[in-house]
Motif scaffolding. Sequence first.
Motif, short mmCIF file in Angstrom:
data_model
loop_
_atom_site.label_atom_id
_atom_site.label_comp_id
_atom_site.label_asym_id
_atom_site.label_seq_id
_atom_site.Cartn_x
_atom_site.Cartn_y
_atom_site.Cartn_z
N THR A 127 0.75 -1.35 0.03
CA THR A 127 0.08 -0.04 0.20
C THR A 127 0.66 1.33 0.08
N PRO A 128 0.74 1.98 -0.77
CA PRO A 128 1.44 3.57 -0.90
C PRO A 128 1.24 4.45 0.18
N LEU A 129 1.97 4.26 1.35
CA LEU A 129 1.51 4.80 2.38
C LEU A 129 1.78 6.47 2.25
N GLN A 130 2.38 6.86 1.40
CA GLN A 130 2.65 8.22 0.93
C GLN A 130 1.09 8.92 0.50
N LYS A 131 0.37 8.10 -0.28
CA LYS A 131 -0.94 8.62 -0.67
C LYS A 131 -1.93 8.72 0.60
N ILE A 132 -1.75 7.86 1.50
CA ILE A 132 -2.51 7.83 2.83
C ILE A 132 -2.32 9.12 3.37
N GLU A 133 -0.86 9.39 3.74
CA GLU A 133 -0.49 10.50 4.46
C GLU A 133 -1.00 11.83 3.61
N GLU A 134 -0.83 11.94 2.27
CA GLU A 134 -1.31 12.98 1.61
C GLU A 134 -2.91 13.29 1.64
N SER A 135 -3.43 11.99 1.68
CA SER A 135 -5.02 12.43 1.69
C SER A 135 -5.53 12.87 3.27
N GLY A 136 -4.77 12.55 4.13
CA GLY A 136 -5.28 13.07 5.50
C GLY A 136 -6.41 12.26 6.01
N ILE A 137 -6.42 10.79 5.57
CA ILE A 137 -7.47 9.91 6.08
C ILE A 137 -7.14 9.45 7.56
N GLY A 201 -15.52 -4.94 7.85
CA GLY A 201 -14.67 -4.85 8.99
C GLY A 201 -13.45 -3.63 8.76
N ASP A 202 -12.75 -3.40 9.70
CA ASP A 202 -11.70 -2.43 9.35
C ASP A 202 -10.47 -3.05 8.78
N ILE A 203 -9.37 -2.30 8.20
CA ILE A 203 -8.45 -2.60 7.25
C ILE A 203 -7.25 -2.23 7.76
N ILE A 204 -6.20 -3.30 7.83
CA ILE A 204 -4.73 -2.74 8.07
C ILE A 204 -3.83 -2.89 6.95
N VAL A 205 -3.41 -1.76 6.82
CA VAL A 205 -2.69 -1.49 5.59
C VAL A 205 -0.84 -1.36 5.88
N ASN A 206 -0.34 -2.00 5.01
CA ASN A 206 1.22 -2.00 5.11
C ASN A 206 1.68 -1.62 3.80
N ASN A 207 3.00 -1.12 3.74
CA ASN A 207 3.81 -0.73 2.53
C ASN A 207 4.54 -1.39 1.93
N GLU A 208 4.93 -2.77 2.86
CA GLU A 208 5.91 -3.66 2.24
C GLU A 208 5.39 -4.32 0.97
N PRO A 209 6.42 -4.81 -0.04
CA PRO A 209 5.88 -5.69 -1.13
C PRO A 209 5.60 -7.02 -0.74
N VAL A 210 4.82 -7.72 -1.63
CA VAL A 210 4.13 -8.83 -1.21
C VAL A 210 4.57 -10.02 -2.26
N TYR A 211 4.34 -9.75 -3.53
CA TYR A 211 4.52 -10.61 -4.67
C TYR A 211 5.01 -10.23 -5.67
N HIS A 212 5.33 -11.09 -6.78
CA HIS A 212 5.77 -10.61 -8.05
C HIS A 212 4.61 -11.17 -9.02
N TRP A 213 4.12 -10.11 -9.72
CA TRP A 213 3.04 -10.50 -10.94
C TRP A 213 3.80 -10.72 -12.14
N ARG A 214 3.99 -12.16 -12.56
CA ARG A 214 4.46 -12.47 -13.63
C ARG A 214 3.69 -12.21 -14.98
N ILE A 215 4.57 -11.53 -15.88
CA ILE A 215 3.73 -11.10 -17.27
C ILE A 215 4.55 -12.17 -18.28
N HIS A 216 3.99 -13.07 -18.90
CA HIS A 216 4.55 -13.95 -20.03
C HIS A 216 3.76 -14.25 -20.93
#
Length: 309
Positions: A127-137, A201-216
Amino acid sequence: MSTNPLVSIQIPTYNQQRFIKGALDSALAQTYDNLQIIVADDCSPDYDIFEFLADYKDNPKVLIHRNETNLGRVANYRATLFNLAKGEWFMNLDGDDYLVNNNFVANAITSINQFDKEQIAFYKGNTPLQKIEESGIAKIMLNEHTYLIKNKDYLANIQHDYGFSHASQLYNTEKAKSVNIYNRNLLDIDYFSFLKCISTGDIIVNNEPVYHWRIHEAQETYTVTPKEYLKRFEAVDELVAVYKDLGKEGSSAVAYTRYMVYIYYLSTVYNQRKLIQELPTILSKTKLSIKYLVPLLATIKNYYLPKNK
């Protein structure tokens, strides 16, 4: 509540012999121990999944399953979740992708355990936390990389686009089933299922990468037609019922999602030069609203008038 709940990682696959071991190995590399990893082969004709994954059959974490008949991508997602997944939490990793963060599940459960299980709908990585900070949510900081956001606040700010990548969510299984996810054969059903789960319910967001989406070159491809986009309007209509208890925040999220579907629908119509054929349907979607008419008029202008050189 268990602090070490079972987590199911479902890996739906179809004719992905080149990639399936990579997906499975990346799931097994998770540092969280209490895992059920389900390889759900959708009746692949090119190879025998049991023979190919014979080295994994005695691993107690791994369940290898082959559908009796081909269900299709979305139906395989759904059958795996509703019939095979046993975990209190689950995530969906396509068979041609792979996890890049070995601590994703462990970090998610650590954050989830700070709250009552019934409070959390899902944990969202990448999750891009910078967008969260900028939006003021409004948010509660759990650590420098992780926030808790109330679902109504998330919906009220959905226009800020906090990102979505389908294998980056760890869902509360019971809550996900309660809103009937993976119930439509859409290319982006994972996103509409994500939207439905926000209601639970509520949402926990984190900015760390999770997976690689392969294009082939062997990846399943789609030609998205105007007719296909009409199905997305039906999916938006379903959100109306799902969000009925979420007040103005739910209503605004539905309105925004419907508008964005409309914009993409117009883009598809324009790119495929089908404006005349689709005009009656397009007009039925505008409801004479300025918000809808402006992009329609822009599309008509681009469609009929040559661009200035």
